[in-house]
Write an enzyme that holds these catalytic residues in place. Structure first.
Site, PDB file in Angstrom:
ATOM      1  N   GLU A 189      69.237 -94.435  -1.316  1.00  0.00           N
ATOM      2  CA  GLU A 189      69.798 -94.683   0.015  1.00  0.00           C
ATOM      3  C   GLU A 189      70.981 -95.647  -0.129  1.00  0.00           C
ATOM      4  O   GLU A 189      71.093 -96.361  -1.133  1.00  0.00           O
ATOM      5  CB  GLU A 189      68.734 -95.333   0.909  1.00  0.00           C
ATOM      6  CG  GLU A 189      67.449 -94.527   1.038  1.00  0.00           C
ATOM      7  CD  GLU A 189      67.650 -93.161   1.660  1.00  0.00           C
ATOM      8  OE1 GLU A 189      68.212 -93.066   2.755  1.00  0.00           O
ATOM      9  OE2 GLU A 189      67.229 -92.163   1.040  1.00  0.00           O
ATOM     10  N   LYS A 204      57.525 -90.906   3.936  1.00  0.00           N
ATOM     11  CA  LYS A 204      57.323 -89.472   3.685  1.00  0.00           C
ATOM     12  C   LYS A 204      55.833 -89.124   3.748  1.00  0.00           C
ATOM     13  O   LYS A 204      55.444 -88.073   4.255  1.00  0.00           O
ATOM     14  CB  LYS A 204      57.921 -89.099   2.325  1.00  0.00           C
ATOM     15  CG  LYS A 204      59.446 -89.190   2.326  1.00  0.00           C
ATOM     16  CD  LYS A 204      60.006 -89.198   0.928  1.00  0.00           C
ATOM     17  CE  LYS A 204      61.516 -89.216   0.927  1.00  0.00           C
ATOM     18  NZ  LYS A 204      62.095 -89.547  -0.385  1.00  0.00           N
TER      19      LYS A 204
HETATM   20  P1  NAP Z   1      75.087 -91.603   3.216  1.00  0.00           P
HETATM   21  O1  NAP Z   1      75.652 -90.996   1.992  1.00  0.00           O
HETATM   22  O2  NAP Z   1      75.049 -93.080   3.351  1.00  0.00           O
HETATM   23  O3  NAP Z   1      75.884 -90.966   4.451  1.00  0.00           O
HETATM   24  C1  NAP Z   1      75.599 -91.321   5.760  1.00  0.00           C
HETATM   25  C2  NAP Z   1      76.612 -90.656   6.669  1.00  0.00           C
HETATM   26  O4  NAP Z   1      76.247 -90.908   8.024  1.00  0.00           O
HETATM   27  C3  NAP Z   1      78.034 -91.182   6.520  1.00  0.00           C
HETATM   28  O5  NAP Z   1      78.936 -90.123   6.656  1.00  0.00           O
HETATM   29  C4  NAP Z   1      78.198 -92.167   7.662  1.00  0.00           C
HETATM   30  O6  NAP Z   1      79.522 -92.236   8.150  1.00  0.00           O
HETATM   31  C5  NAP Z   1      77.336 -91.510   8.710  1.00  0.00           C
HETATM   32  N1  NAP Z   1      76.718 -92.456   9.657  1.00  0.00           N
HETATM   33  C6  NAP Z   1      75.790 -93.400   9.378  1.00  0.00           C
HETATM   34  N2  NAP Z   1      75.411 -94.014  10.502  1.00  0.00           N
HETATM   35  C7  NAP Z   1      76.131 -93.458  11.506  1.00  0.00           C
HETATM   36  C8  NAP Z   1      76.190 -93.661  12.904  1.00  0.00           C
HETATM   37  N3  NAP Z   1      75.458 -94.579  13.518  1.00  0.00           N
HETATM   38  N4  NAP Z   1      77.040 -92.892  13.636  1.00  0.00           N
HETATM   39  C9  NAP Z   1      77.778 -91.944  13.020  1.00  0.00           C
HETATM   40  N5  NAP Z   1      77.762 -91.702  11.712  1.00  0.00           N
HETATM   41  C10 NAP Z   1      76.941 -92.462  10.960  1.00  0.00           C
HETATM   42  O7  NAP Z   1      73.594 -91.113   3.433  1.00  0.00           O
HETATM   43  P2  NAP Z   1      72.923 -89.783   2.847  1.00  0.00           P
HETATM   44  O8  NAP Z   1      72.412 -90.058   1.478  1.00  0.00           O
HETATM   45  O9  NAP Z   1      73.799 -88.627   3.102  1.00  0.00           O
HETATM   46  O10 NAP Z   1      71.626 -89.707   3.779  1.00  0.00           O
HETATM   47  C11 NAP Z   1      71.723 -89.259   5.119  1.00  0.00           C
HETATM   48  C12 NAP Z   1      70.311 -89.198   5.707  1.00  0.00           C
HETATM   49  O11 NAP Z   1      69.542 -88.267   4.962  1.00  0.00           O
HETATM   50  C13 NAP Z   1      69.549 -90.520   5.637  1.00  0.00           C
HETATM   51  O12 NAP Z   1      68.728 -90.624   6.778  1.00  0.00           O
HETATM   52  C14 NAP Z   1      68.719 -90.384   4.362  1.00  0.00           C
HETATM   53  O13 NAP Z   1      67.554 -91.162   4.386  1.00  0.00           O
HETATM   54  C15 NAP Z   1      68.391 -88.907   4.387  1.00  0.00           C
HETATM   55  N6  NAP Z   1      68.148 -88.250   3.082  1.00  0.00           N
HETATM   56  C16 NAP Z   1      68.938 -88.503   2.016  1.00  0.00           C
HETATM   57  C17 NAP Z   1      68.732 -87.813   0.818  1.00  0.00           C
HETATM   58  C18 NAP Z   1      69.590 -88.022  -0.392  1.00  0.00           C
HETATM   59  O14 NAP Z   1      69.280 -87.443  -1.446  1.00  0.00           O
HETATM   60  N7  NAP Z   1      70.664 -88.792  -0.319  1.00  0.00           N
HETATM   61  C19 NAP Z   1      67.699 -86.869   0.733  1.00  0.00           C
HETATM   62  C20 NAP Z   1      66.887 -86.634   1.859  1.00  0.00           C
HETATM   63  C21 NAP Z   1      67.128 -87.332   3.041  1.00  0.00           C
HETATM   64  P3  NAP Z   1      80.756 -92.773   7.236  1.00  0.00           P
HETATM   65  O15 NAP Z   1      80.963 -91.711   6.199  1.00  0.00           O
HETATM   66  O16 NAP Z   1      81.881 -92.883   8.170  1.00  0.00           O
HETATM   67  O17 NAP Z   1      80.274 -94.074   6.644  1.00  0.00           O
HETATM   68  N1  HSE Z   2      66.447 -91.897  -1.533  1.00  0.00           N
HETATM   69  C1  HSE Z   2      65.539 -90.806  -1.444  1.00  0.00           C
HETATM   70  C2  HSE Z   2      64.842 -90.624  -2.777  1.00  0.00           C
HETATM   71  C3  HSE Z   2      66.276 -89.556  -1.052  1.00  0.00           C
HETATM   72  O1  HSE Z   2      65.318 -91.166  -3.777  1.00  0.00           O
HETATM   73  O2  HSE Z   2      63.814 -89.940  -2.829  1.00  0.00           O
HETATM   74  C4  HSE Z   2      65.378 -88.382  -0.761  1.00  0.00           C
HETATM   75  O3  HSE Z   2      64.614 -88.601   0.391  1.00  0.00           O
END
Ligand code: NAP
Ligand code: HSE
Length: 328
Positions: A189, A204
């Site tokens: 994250e 989860k």
């Molecule tokens: P990230 O790379 O930090 O990207 C977050 C995105 O959301 C960015 O584009 C950010 O905008 C935007 N954002 C955040 N808060 C916002 C708000 N209040 N209003 C509008 N835009 C907002 O995060 P990520 O890894 O893609 O994860 C996104 C979600 O999926 C999270 O809830 C995470 O827990 C979940 N998730 C992640 C993964 C993974 O493998 N990374 C897997 C499963 C689930 P800016 O670009 O302008 O900063």
């Molecule tokens: N940060 C999370 C992980 C992304 O490492 O499992 C998937 O939910």
């Protein structure tokens, strides 16, 4: 040819993954479903960042531009934290949009209410990507439930933790260096505290509990330990003794309907089913009355696995079989 118009909230690792898959698989999806998918708008926080999107897709920081657009059919949510995500999705459902989320921090707490709200409004709220990244555990448990009864779910639910433990064992690198690599690869994250403290795996587990058992235990009754205390020496010593640390989340229900959960590092030997699960992979063992024991293993985080799970949800909303598959 009917067109399905979608918006993506968030354009980080996950949001960009959805965008790329929808574009890369546009023709296959059209052939399979009879629909073209048009990405109309993307919500971000900072409009000044460079985004690689095609002309015609609007990048906005104003969610109302999306929520007031009557042409949109489906909203993907991939932003961070409980709020404003929950409020955005409630409003989206009120307006008649289907919603698909990856946001486990929001869904662990508000998931049951969100799904109920969607049902009451005749739309779908899908959440495959909230749990175990690209591994289709939500669909699997959902399809088991009508004919079977889940007794226990246990497994590795945080890809970052498993990646760090694997790197510390295989490459003898320090915790911080392994975490940095997980961040570079988009597994962790933005703030990795919840990954390494066990909180992410706990959330989860609560999502799986609500699905499989129809409820969650009291959160304060579930002990949560992370891998943040792990040392390379400790991991190496275990390895020399033919043991491995795995970060395991576990929940079961007894005959009296009492739920018992735990989250934390466990030392396991080569005879344990999770011994060989390395890197960013997640693995979930589901024990049921009739099927017995079923194990799913696959990538638990990252751009394409998570995006693939969300596009899979979209295809379920459209009502066609999935054309985007998870690679194990
Ligand atoms: P990230 O790379 O930090 O990207 C977050 C995105 O959301 C960015 O584009 C950010 O905008 C935007 N954002 C955040 N808060 C916002 C708000 N209040 N209003 C509008 N835009 C907002 O995060 P990520 O890894 O893609 O994860 C996104 C979600 O999926 C999270 O809830 C995470 O827990 C979940 N998730 C992640 C993964 C993974 O493998 N990374 C897997 C499963 C689930 P800016 O670009 O302008 O900063
Ligand atoms: N940060 C999370 C992980 C992304 O490492 O499992 C998937 O939910």
């Amino acid at each position: 040819m009917p067109s399905i118009k979608v918006a993506i909230l968030g354009f980080g690792t996950v949001g960009e993954g959805i965008y790329r898959i929808l574009n890369e698989r546009k023709e296959e999806i059209r052939q399979e479903t009879g629909h073209t998918i048009d990405i109309v708008s993307i919500l971000v926080r900072d409009k000044s960042k460079e985004r690689r999107v095609t002309v015609g897709t609007v990048i906005t920081t104003d969610v109302q531009e999306i929520l007031l657009n009557p042409d949109i059919d489906v909203i993907f949510e991939a932003i961070v934290g409980e709020e404003p995500a929950f409020s955005y999705l409630i409003e989206a459902i009120d307006k008649g949009y289907h919603v698909i989320t990856a946001n486990k921090a929001m869904f662990a707490k508000h998931g049951p209410a969100l799904v109920k709200h969607a049902e009451a409004h005749g739309v779908q709220a899908r959440y495959e990507a909230t749990t175990a990244g690209g591994v289709p555990i939500i669909r699997t448990i959902t399809s088991l439930l009508p004919a079977d009864r889940v007794r226990r779910i246990r497994g590795i639910l945080n890809g970052t933790s498993n990646f760090i433990l694997t790197k510390m064992r295989e490459e003898e690198i320090p915790f911080k260096a392994a975490l940095h690599e997980a961040q570079q690869l988009g597994y962790a994250e933005a703030d990795p505290t919840d990954d390494v403290s066990g909180m992410d795996a706990f959330r989860k587990l609560m999502i799986l509990s609500a699905l499989a058992f129809g409820r969650q235990p009291d959160w304060q009754d579930v002990p949560i330990v992370g891998i943040d205390g792990a040392t390379t020496e400790g991991v190496q010593d275990a390895s020399k003794g033919k043991l491995r640390y795995r970060h395991i989340a576990d929940i079961s229900i007894d005959e009296d309907g009492i739920l018992r959960g735990s989250v934390g590092p466990v030392l396991i030997g080569a005879d344990h089913p999770l011994y060989g699960v390395d890197g960013v992979d997640n693995a979930i063992i589901v024990d049921t009355d009739h099927l017995g024991s079923l194990t799913l293993i696959g990538p638990g985080a990252g751009m394409y696995p998570t995006g693939s799970a969300m596009v899979g949800d979209l295809l379920q909303v459209i009502g066609k079989r999935e054309v985007v598959t998870v690679s194990n």
